[in-house]
Enzyme design. Structure first.
Site, PDB file in Angstrom:
ATOM      1  CG  PHE A  18      -2.214   0.646   1.058  1.00  0.00           C
ATOM      2  CD1 PHE A  18      -3.310  -0.094   0.626  1.00  0.00           C
ATOM      3  CD2 PHE A  18      -2.385   2.003   1.287  1.00  0.00           C
ATOM      4  CE1 PHE A  18      -4.551   0.503   0.445  1.00  0.00           C
ATOM      5  CE2 PHE A  18      -3.612   2.613   1.103  1.00  0.00           C
ATOM      6  CZ  PHE A  18      -4.706   1.870   0.684  1.00  0.00           C
ATOM      7  CG  HIS A  48      -3.292  -3.632   6.976  1.00  0.00           C
ATOM      8  ND1 HIS A  48      -4.626  -3.954   7.168  1.00  0.00           N
ATOM      9  CD2 HIS A  48      -2.872  -3.074   8.134  1.00  0.00           C
ATOM     10  CE1 HIS A  48      -4.993  -3.594   8.380  1.00  0.00           C
ATOM     11  NE2 HIS A  48      -3.941  -3.052   8.988  1.00  0.00           N
ATOM     12  CG  HIS A  52      -4.571  -7.619   4.766  1.00  0.00           C
ATOM     13  ND1 HIS A  52      -4.285  -7.264   3.473  1.00  0.00           N
ATOM     14  CD2 HIS A  52      -5.395  -6.641   5.253  1.00  0.00           C
ATOM     15  CE1 HIS A  52      -4.885  -6.112   3.175  1.00  0.00           C
ATOM     16  NE2 HIS A  52      -5.568  -5.716   4.246  1.00  0.00           N
ATOM     17  CG  ASP A  54      -8.721  -4.466   7.030  1.00  0.00           C
ATOM     18  OD1 ASP A  54      -7.521  -4.732   6.862  1.00  0.00           O
ATOM     19  OD2 ASP A  54      -9.338  -3.648   6.319  1.00  0.00           O
ATOM     20  CG  HIS A  58      -7.103  -1.097   9.600  1.00  0.00           C
ATOM     21  ND1 HIS A  58      -5.858  -0.518   9.577  1.00  0.00           N
ATOM     22  CD2 HIS A  58      -7.528  -1.121   8.301  1.00  0.00           C
ATOM     23  CE1 HIS A  58      -5.537  -0.195   8.328  1.00  0.00           C
ATOM     24  NE2 HIS A  58      -6.536  -0.540   7.543  1.00  0.00           N
ATOM     25  CG  HIS A 159     -12.527  -0.179   5.757  1.00  0.00           C
ATOM     26  ND1 HIS A 159     -12.113   0.314   4.539  1.00  0.00           N
ATOM     27  CD2 HIS A 159     -11.655  -1.169   6.092  1.00  0.00           C
ATOM     28  CE1 HIS A 159     -11.023  -0.348   4.151  1.00  0.00           C
ATOM     29  NE2 HIS A 159     -10.729  -1.259   5.068  1.00  0.00           N
ATOM     30  CD  GLU A 171      -9.104  -4.600   3.022  1.00  0.00           C
ATOM     31  OE1 GLU A 171      -9.943  -3.694   2.979  1.00  0.00           O
ATOM     32  OE2 GLU A 171      -7.990  -4.468   3.576  1.00  0.00           O
TER      33      GLU A 171
END
Length: 214
Positions: A18, A48, A52, A54, A58, A159, A171
């Site tokens: 990311f 992440h 992964h 969440d 988070h 989210h 994700e």
């Protein structure tokens, strides 16, 4: 015996991360030649990284951490759904799950699986799908994109919508090689105390007669 299908991104030193997050890195701290007995490796990564889970912590200061989540949600019957023709993904794209009684849904979106490239843009998920999924008894949503919200989002509407409706998030799944249908899923997060997420090794096993069709 039916084989398990790996739907996890391989953890490699050249995988995409990311933007701005800690990249994955693996190296040998000590070699067998140095120790006389064993190789010992170490890794550094964001929680992440790759495929992964969440945790609510988070995106919510008061949310539960990854070690506090119900593991039963990450094991059991799951529906793989093809939504590659849709952007954004809306309730209309999920209507076939109505009355199916599945508690885990994995979405194969239009984004090609490529762990070595972070996408410039991702298919969007309408936050309005969250209450619909809850109505259908869904408590785990998995996606084959890095995030259920745009990479630059600060509000993280999807989210929060999923969280508010009691739905856990997976994700960065790899679903391009998986036919739509019903499977057995195992995607356990690590018990990292106080953590906001965890890499998972996600696998599917076809349920006889159910793979290839919902």
């Amino acid at each position: 015996m039916t084989k398990w299908i790996d739907i996890s991104q391989p953890l490699t030193n050249d995988m995409a991360s990311f933007p701005g997050d800690t990249p994955f890195a693996f190296e040998l701290t000590y070699t067998k030649q140095e120790t006389g007995s064993v190789n010992v490796g170490q890794m550094t990564a964001s929680l992440h990284t790759g495929t992964h889970a969440d945790a609510p912590f988070h995106y919510d200061e008061n949310g539960r951490t990854i070690d506090q989540l119900d593991l039963d949600r990450y094991i059991g019957k799951a529906l793989v759904l093809d939504v590659r023709q849709s952007d954004p993904v809306t309730i209309e794209d999920l209507k076939e799950i109505k009355g199916m009684g599945v508690s885990r849904v994995l979405l194969n979106t239009s984004l090609p699986n490529n762990p070595k490239r972070f996408p410039d843009a991702m298919p969007a998920l309408d936050p309005g799908i969250a209450p619909f999924l809850k109505e259908q008894g869904v408590n785990l949503l998995g996606v084959d994109i890095p995030s259920v919200d745009p990479a630059d989002s600060k509000e993280l509407e999807t989210h929060h919508a999923l969280y508010d409706n009691g739905i856990n998030i997976l994700e960065n799944l790899m679903l391009d090689h998986v036919k739509p249908g019903i499977y057995e899923l195992i995607a356990l997060p690590l018990a990292i105390q106080g953590a906001d997420g965890s890499p998972v090794r996600a696998v599917l096993r076809p349920i006889s007669g159910k793979e290839g069709r919902p």
